[in-house]
Design a protein around this motif. Sequence first.
Motif, mmCIF file in Angstrom:
data_model
loop_
_atom_site.group_PDB
_atom_site.id
_atom_site.type_symbol
_atom_site.label_atom_id
_atom_site.label_comp_id
_atom_site.label_asym_id
_atom_site.label_seq_id
_atom_site.Cartn_x
_atom_site.Cartn_y
_atom_site.Cartn_z
ATOM 1 N N ASP A 146 38.570 4.845 43.885
ATOM 2 C CA ASP A 146 37.911 6.149 43.782
ATOM 3 C C ASP A 146 38.339 7.063 44.926
ATOM 4 O O ASP A 146 38.534 8.263 44.735
ATOM 5 N N THR A 147 38.495 6.494 46.107
ATOM 6 C CA THR A 147 38.924 7.283 47.265
ATOM 7 C C THR A 147 40.295 7.898 47.017
ATOM 8 O O THR A 147 40.520 9.081 47.302
ATOM 9 N N GLN A 148 41.220 7.119 46.471
ATOM 10 C CA GLN A 148 42.550 7.634 46.186
ATOM 11 C C GLN A 148 42.518 8.689 45.076
ATOM 12 O O GLN A 148 43.188 9.718 45.170
ATOM 13 N N PHE A 149 41.739 8.418 44.057
ATOM 14 C CA PHE A 149 41.607 9.385 42.960
ATOM 15 C C PHE A 149 41.064 10.709 43.489
ATOM 16 O O PHE A 149 41.593 11.780 43.203
ATOM 17 N N ASN A 150 40.016 10.629 44.294
ATOM 18 C CA ASN A 150 39.404 11.827 44.850
ATOM 19 C C ASN A 150 40.332 12.535 45.833
ATOM 20 O O ASN A 150 40.327 13.769 45.919
ATOM 21 N N ALA A 151 41.139 11.771 46.566
ATOM 22 C CA ALA A 151 42.099 12.374 47.500
ATOM 23 C C ALA A 151 43.135 13.200 46.731
ATOM 24 O O ALA A 151 43.494 14.306 47.162
ATOM 25 N N LEU A 152 43.598 12.683 45.613
ATOM 26 C CA LEU A 152 44.563 13.432 44.816
ATOM 27 C C LEU A 152 43.916 14.700 44.258
ATOM 28 O O LEU A 152 44.516 15.778 44.293
ATOM 29 N N ALA A 153 42.680 14.586 43.775
ATOM 30 C CA ALA A 153 41.967 15.758 43.273
ATOM 31 C C ALA A 153 41.782 16.796 44.383
ATOM 32 O O ALA A 153 41.981 17.996 44.172
ATOM 33 N N GLU A 154 41.436 16.324 45.571
ATOM 34 C CA GLU A 154 41.274 17.220 46.724
ATOM 35 C C GLU A 154 42.587 17.936 47.036
ATOM 36 O O GLU A 154 42.611 19.147 47.283
ATOM 37 N N ASN A 155 43.681 17.212 47.001
ATOM 38 C CA ASN A 155 44.990 17.817 47.277
ATOM 39 C C ASN A 155 45.383 18.810 46.193
ATOM 40 O O ASN A 155 46.006 19.839 46.484
ATOM 41 N N LEU A 156 45.032 18.518 44.949
ATOM 42 C CA LEU A 156 45.307 19.469 43.868
ATOM 43 C C LEU A 156 44.536 20.763 44.113
ATOM 44 O O LEU A 156 45.078 21.863 43.957
ATOM 45 N N ILE A 157 43.284 20.656 44.520
ATOM 46 C CA ILE A 157 42.480 21.839 44.828
ATOM 47 C C ILE A 157 43.124 22.629 45.971
ATOM 48 O O ILE A 157 43.248 23.857 45.900
ATOM 49 N N LEU A 158 43.554 21.933 47.022
ATOM 50 C CA LEU A 158 44.213 22.614 48.141
ATOM 51 C C LEU A 158 45.483 23.328 47.689
ATOM 52 O O LEU A 158 45.756 24.461 48.109
ATOM 53 N N ALA A 159 46.262 22.673 46.827
ATOM 54 C CA ALA A 159 47.497 23.294 46.325
ATOM 55 C C ALA A 159 47.174 24.536 45.501
ATOM 56 O O ALA A 159 47.868 25.557 45.605
ATOM 57 N N MET A 160 46.113 24.469 44.706
ATOM 58 C CA MET A 160 45.723 25.649 43.927
ATOM 59 C C MET A 160 45.234 26.768 44.847
ATOM 60 O O MET A 160 45.569 27.940 44.641
ATOM 61 N N GLU A 161 44.459 26.400 45.875
ATOM 62 C CA GLU A 161 44.000 27.412 46.838
ATOM 63 C C GLU A 161 45.182 28.064 47.543
ATOM 64 O O GLU A 161 45.204 29.279 47.743
#
Length: 149
Positions: A108-123
């Motif tokens: 879950d930590t890795q999944f959430n880390a990727l989601a977090e990075n996707l959000i940062l890339a979109m920002e």
Amino acid sequence: MTRLSSKAGVFSLVLIAALTLAGCQSAPETPEASLYQQLGERAGIAQIVEDLLFLIVDDERINQQFKGMDVASFHRNLTDQLCQLSGGPCTYSGREMREVHADMAITDTQFNALAENLILAMEDNDVPTGAQNRLLKRLIPLYPDVRHL
């Protein structure tokens, strides 16, 4: 409650909370713009994916999962997938998510880390928060196939 429903429930609650908080910060959007357009169409999505790749390399939580991957293929497939999911004219022709992630044992930590990075890339690409949330909502159904719950 089963372990499956408990984990999925916790993930859903965290994602809903994040989407709600992010939604509070969003500026008004043009209602007639499609999600695909708000992501910058194919060129914008490709840039988001490129920026995501740089974030992955720098993220100790997940960079080992991506070691040895074909970067060009990953970029093309994820760009096509996000383009298709956002309502664009692209067709994702890569492997099924369950097959791609079968032997990865993603936490879950890795999944959430990727989601977090996707959000940062979109920002970083000035994607409106509402559009970010709409894309994340379309990605949620992929969670069980990535995590193999």
